[in-house]
Structure formats: structure tokens, C-alpha cells
Design a protein around this motif. Sequence first.
Motif, mmCIF file in Angstrom:
data_model
loop_
_atom_site.group_PDB
_atom_site.id
_atom_site.type_symbol
_atom_site.label_atom_id
_atom_site.label_comp_id
_atom_site.label_asym_id
_atom_site.label_seq_id
_atom_site.Cartn_x
_atom_site.Cartn_y
_atom_site.Cartn_z
ATOM 1 N N TRP A 1 30.146 21.343 10.502
ATOM 2 C CA TRP A 1 29.278 22.349 11.105
ATOM 3 C C TRP A 1 29.963 22.998 12.304
ATOM 4 C CZ3 TRP A 1 25.861 25.837 10.760
ATOM 5 C CH2 TRP A 1 24.969 26.163 11.773
ATOM 6 N N VAL A 2 30.560 22.183 13.162
ATOM 7 C CA VAL A 2 31.271 22.705 14.326
ATOM 8 C C VAL A 2 32.471 23.541 13.883
ATOM 9 C CG1 VAL A 2 32.672 22.040 16.326
ATOM 10 C CG2 VAL A 2 30.493 20.884 15.887
ATOM 11 N N ASN A 3 33.174 23.060 12.851
ATOM 12 C CA ASN A 3 34.317 23.797 12.319
ATOM 13 C C ASN A 3 33.891 25.188 11.854
ATOM 14 O OD1 ASN A 3 35.960 24.689 9.797
ATOM 15 N ND2 ASN A 3 37.298 23.190 10.732
ATOM 16 N N LEU A 4 32.769 25.264 11.139
ATOM 17 C CA LEU A 4 32.268 26.547 10.640
ATOM 18 C C LEU A 4 31.923 27.489 11.787
ATOM 19 C CD1 LEU A 4 31.294 28.339 8.291
ATOM 20 C CD2 LEU A 4 29.070 27.191 8.477
ATOM 21 N N LEU A 5 31.240 26.945 12.809
ATOM 22 C CA LEU A 5 30.860 27.784 13.947
ATOM 23 C C LEU A 5 32.090 28.300 14.683
ATOM 24 C CD1 LEU A 5 27.853 25.763 15.415
ATOM 25 C CD2 LEU A 5 27.772 27.877 14.072
ATOM 26 N N ARG A 6 33.080 27.453 14.869
ATOM 27 C CA ARG A 6 34.307 27.884 15.556
ATOM 28 C C ARG A 6 35.020 28.974 14.759
ATOM 29 N NH1 ARG A 6 36.255 21.788 17.346
ATOM 30 N NH2 ARG A 6 35.486 21.885 19.489
ATOM 31 N N ALA B 1 36.652 34.537 14.250
ATOM 32 C CA ALA B 1 36.764 35.670 13.330
ATOM 33 C C ALA B 1 36.087 36.897 13.931
ATOM 34 C CB ALA B 1 36.138 35.316 11.979
ATOM 35 N N LEU B 2 34.924 36.681 14.541
ATOM 36 C CA LEU B 2 34.219 37.780 15.214
ATOM 37 C C LEU B 2 35.025 38.289 16.404
ATOM 38 C CD1 LEU B 2 31.657 39.510 15.611
ATOM 39 C CD2 LEU B 2 30.706 37.614 16.961
ATOM 40 N N LEU B 3 35.585 37.362 17.180
ATOM 41 C CA LEU B 3 36.384 37.753 18.335
ATOM 42 C C LEU B 3 37.593 38.588 17.903
ATOM 43 C CD1 LEU B 3 36.711 37.382 21.438
ATOM 44 C CD2 LEU B 3 38.196 35.438 20.926
ATOM 45 N N ARG C 1 44.725 30.078 15.512
ATOM 46 C CA ARG C 1 43.468 29.490 15.993
ATOM 47 C C ARG C 1 42.771 28.708 14.870
ATOM 48 N NH1 ARG C 1 41.110 27.643 20.382
ATOM 49 N NH2 ARG C 1 41.907 29.451 21.533
ATOM 50 N N GLN C 2 42.754 29.280 13.664
ATOM 51 C CA GLN C 2 42.108 28.589 12.547
ATOM 52 C C GLN C 2 42.829 27.276 12.227
ATOM 53 O OE1 GLN C 2 39.395 29.798 12.156
ATOM 54 N NE2 GLN C 2 39.242 31.862 11.349
ATOM 55 N N ALA C 3 44.161 27.282 12.319
ATOM 56 C CA ALA C 3 44.907 26.044 12.110
ATOM 57 C C ALA C 3 44.588 25.037 13.214
ATOM 58 C CB ALA C 3 46.407 26.340 12.072
ATOM 59 N N TYR C 4 44.461 25.532 14.441
ATOM 60 C CA TYR C 4 44.117 24.652 15.558
ATOM 61 C C TYR C 4 42.721 24.050 15.361
ATOM 62 C CZ TYR C 4 43.275 23.094 20.340
ATOM 63 O OH TYR C 4 42.974 22.339 21.451
ATOM 64 N N ILE C 5 41.799 24.832 14.829
ATOM 65 C CA ILE C 5 40.446 24.331 14.563
ATOM 66 C C ILE C 5 40.499 23.217 13.516
ATOM 67 C CG2 ILE C 5 38.210 24.957 13.560
ATOM 68 C CD1 ILE C 5 38.561 27.715 14.878
ATOM 69 N N GLN C 6 41.358 23.375 12.508
ATOM 70 C CA GLN C 6 41.531 22.315 11.517
ATOM 71 C C GLN C 6 42.034 21.036 12.170
ATOM 72 O OE1 GLN C 6 43.739 24.795 8.306
ATOM 73 N NE2 GLN C 6 42.822 23.080 7.213
ATOM 74 N N GLN D 1 29.937 39.651 10.407
ATOM 75 C CA GLN D 1 30.382 38.422 11.063
ATOM 76 C C GLN D 1 29.458 38.043 12.217
ATOM 77 O OE1 GLN D 1 34.338 39.601 12.131
ATOM 78 N NE2 GLN D 1 35.198 39.163 10.112
ATOM 79 N N GLN D 2 28.988 39.051 12.921
ATOM 80 C CA GLN D 2 28.074 38.808 14.034
ATOM 81 C C GLN D 2 26.764 38.200 13.538
ATOM 82 O OE1 GLN D 2 27.215 41.748 17.521
ATOM 83 N NE2 GLN D 2 25.833 42.229 15.847
ATOM 84 N N ASP D 3 26.239 38.749 12.454
ATOM 85 C CA ASP D 3 24.994 38.221 11.881
ATOM 86 C C ASP D 3 25.183 36.792 11.384
ATOM 87 O OD1 ASP D 3 23.624 40.539 12.425
ATOM 88 O OD2 ASP D 3 23.958 41.409 10.438
ATOM 89 N N GLN D 4 26.319 36.537 10.746
ATOM 90 C CA GLN D 4 26.576 35.189 10.237
ATOM 91 C C GLN D 4 26.604 34.162 11.364
ATOM 92 O OE1 GLN D 4 30.279 35.751 8.107
ATOM 93 N NE2 GLN D 4 29.221 35.898 6.131
ATOM 94 N N LEU D 5 27.199 34.536 12.473
ATOM 95 C CA LEU D 5 27.316 33.603 13.594
ATOM 96 C C LEU D 5 25.989 33.382 14.296
ATOM 97 C CD1 LEU D 5 29.033 31.872 15.531
ATOM 98 C CD2 LEU D 5 29.497 33.964 16.833
ATOM 99 N N PHE D 6 25.357 34.457 14.728
ATOM 100 C CA PHE D 6 24.179 34.323 15.577
ATOM 101 C C PHE D 6 22.903 34.013 14.785
ATOM 102 C CE2 PHE D 6 27.042 36.763 18.357
ATOM 103 C CZ PHE D 6 26.983 35.959 19.491
ATOM 104 N N SER D 7 22.797 34.516 13.561
ATOM 105 C CA SER D 7 21.605 34.216 12.762
ATOM 106 C C SER D 7 21.519 32.738 12.429
ATOM 107 C CB SER D 7 21.606 35.044 11.471
ATOM 108 O OG SER D 7 21.530 36.416 11.745
#
Length: 394
Positions: free
Chosen positions: A117-122, A127-129, A382-387, A190-196
Motif C-alpha cells: 500500500w505504501v509502495n503504491l502511494l509513493r 509519478a504526479l510530481l 525514484r521508483q527503483a529506490y521505492i522498490q 494521476q492526481q485523482d488516483q492519488l488523492f481519491s
Amino acid sequence: MKYVIACFMLLASMYCAAAMTENDIVERGISDSVFKAGIEARLAQAQGKVAASGRWQNPTVEFSRETLDVPGGSSEETSIWIEQRINIAGVKRLESDMAELNLDSVKAQLQVAERSWVNLLRRRFYALLATGVKLEHLDVQLSQLKSVASIVAKREAKGDASRFDLQRINQQLAMMLSEKSMMLSDFNIQQDQLFSALELQPQSIAGDLLPSQDVSSDFDPESHPDILALAARKQTFLTEAKAADRSRWPELTLAIGHKEVSEPGQDADGNMLAVGVEIPLFSGSDAQQQIASAQAHQAQADLIRLRRELNAGYVAVLRQYQTLKETAEALAFAEEKTQPSLSRLAELSYQAGELGVMELLGAYQSDLETRLRFVDTALAARQAYIQLQQFRGE
């Protein structure tokens, strides 16, 4: 390099608030009521199984009364007794141990769920940033191109520039506006996916797209929740095999009671004691033990394979992260050292008549592609770092 994607820079309708960081998003996600409810429900189920396991069967109380007609009157017999089934092999204790091991496995699985869940949010946050940063670069490029288009239009009106130059620049402007429109659509999605997902209104975000941290090559897979969950399952199977082996021992039924007899001319009473022994002829304990033992061996093989996969996966992602980080840093360094920019030099040369419009637009495109390439590379890093964070449970 910290980026702040502000509401007034991207969407006039975006809800303006203090910029949310990655930590804000993660904390909100972990404390989300729906996520917590799911975690607590699964945990409560496992805890309920622990509370219900290992209990003896309820005792049985029986009462009987018999009346017979006999010469001279009637005979009355009254009995009351209590029975209790007793397991002498300790199977109930092993059932309790299995429930505890199942609880450990569920806790580890919940850690996996939380990490995912945390991985998905990050991932959604960065991605939005990244899309927001691309839009900022595109806006800068559009502003420069509009300024040049205005100058060329004035020169074309005076006869100092060709109509081809003006039309080619306007065509490039139209293409870039179309690209911005599509990118803005991606940004909104992407914004909707994150905040919704967090039941929040859209708001500005801030963070460093390219990680600055170095990651250690030391990694202990034994602390990974997937390993902990599988290890608990293996122990559950071993305990189940032990319980099946012990089920060969018969269970006892102990009964104690009191009996009263009343007949014409005499009354009698006395205590009763009975012991019953179950004969486990059809229990199938051998088959149950074989199945549980085979499952334990399979779990052990899965543990060995999972350790190898985690170690190999961590090393591969670490190398990928280091390569992407170095590449992004090199792109950033090249951009910083190349001042004035290629597009600015092309503008000056075009105004001096040293370059044509195609060279000018090529310079603009080259600068934009370099900046967008940095964003893509920084996002991949960043995505690799999140992994890696998911591997390490950070």
C-alpha cells in the motif's frame, strides 16, 4: 532538486493548501480508515482463532428416571451423571500452537499488505510530481516560443522575416499546446488516483524527484515479511503433522454420577464411575500426517527459493537504482554547466541572422528533450529506490 507543484501553476480549480510531502501521503495512507479497518478485521479473525483453539469439549450432564411396576408396588430408578471427554495426547495444546503460528503468519502478511500500500502511494506521488515538473518545463518552453513568435510576427510584418518562419513557429506552438493538453490530462488522472484513494481534495505536493540517498548493499531476507509468513506456515504444517501423529492416542471419556433405587420395602443409592476409551480405527491420522509433512517440506523448499529470489531481486534493483541515479545526476550537471542554454544561444543567433528557423526550433526541442529526459530518468531512479524501500521495510 526540490519541486513544488503549486495549484496556481497547473490548475486554476485545484484546491490550494499547504504542499503535501511524501511522508504526509504515507502517514495519511496508513491511518486511512478503510485500510485500517481491513487490517484490523484480518487481525481480529486470527486472534479469534487463537481464543477458540485448544479448548476441550463441553462436559455432558445426563439425567434419567425409570419406573417399573413390580409385585407389591413400583420400582423407581433415578440416575444423574456428568461426562467429560479428555485428550491425553496433548493435541489440544498443539491446536493452540497452530493458531498462534497462524496469527504470526497473518501479522507478516499484513506487513506485506502495508508495504504494498505504501509502495503504491509513493509511486503515485512521484509519478504526479514528475508530470507536474514536465508541465513546468513545457510552460517555460511555450513562453519562450511565444515570445519568439511575437518578434518574428513583427519582423514578418515589416518584411524582415519570411512567412515560412512565422508559420513554422506557429505550427510548433500548436504541437506543443497539444502536447501540454495531453500531459495535463495525465496529470489530472494521476492526481485523482492519488488523492481519491485517500479521500482527499486535490492539493499541491512538494518533494525531491531524484533521491539523494545511497543505499547499502547489505540486505537480510530473514526479516522480510514474506519470509516470516512462509516460515510460520512451515511451522504450522510441522505442528499439524505432530498433532496427526498424536491423534493415534485414544481419547478418554470420564463419567461420574449418582444413582438411587427405590423398591417396595427397600431404598438404595450409590455413586457411579465410568471410563470410555475411543478406538481410533478410522481416524486417518497416517494420511493427515503424510499430507502435513509433505506441506512442511514444500514450505521449506519455497523458503529456500524465496530467499534466493529476494537476494537476487534486491541486488538487481540496487544496481538499477545506482545506474539511473548516476545518469540523472550527469544530466542535471550537464544542464547546469550549459549556460546560457542552447535555445538561448539559438535565439541570439537567429536574431542576428546566423541561423534559420529550423535550427532555432531544433535547439528548443533539444533543450526540452534534455529536461524531460532528466525527469524520466530521475523518476525511474525514484521508483527503483521505492522498490528498495519496500525490500527493506522503510
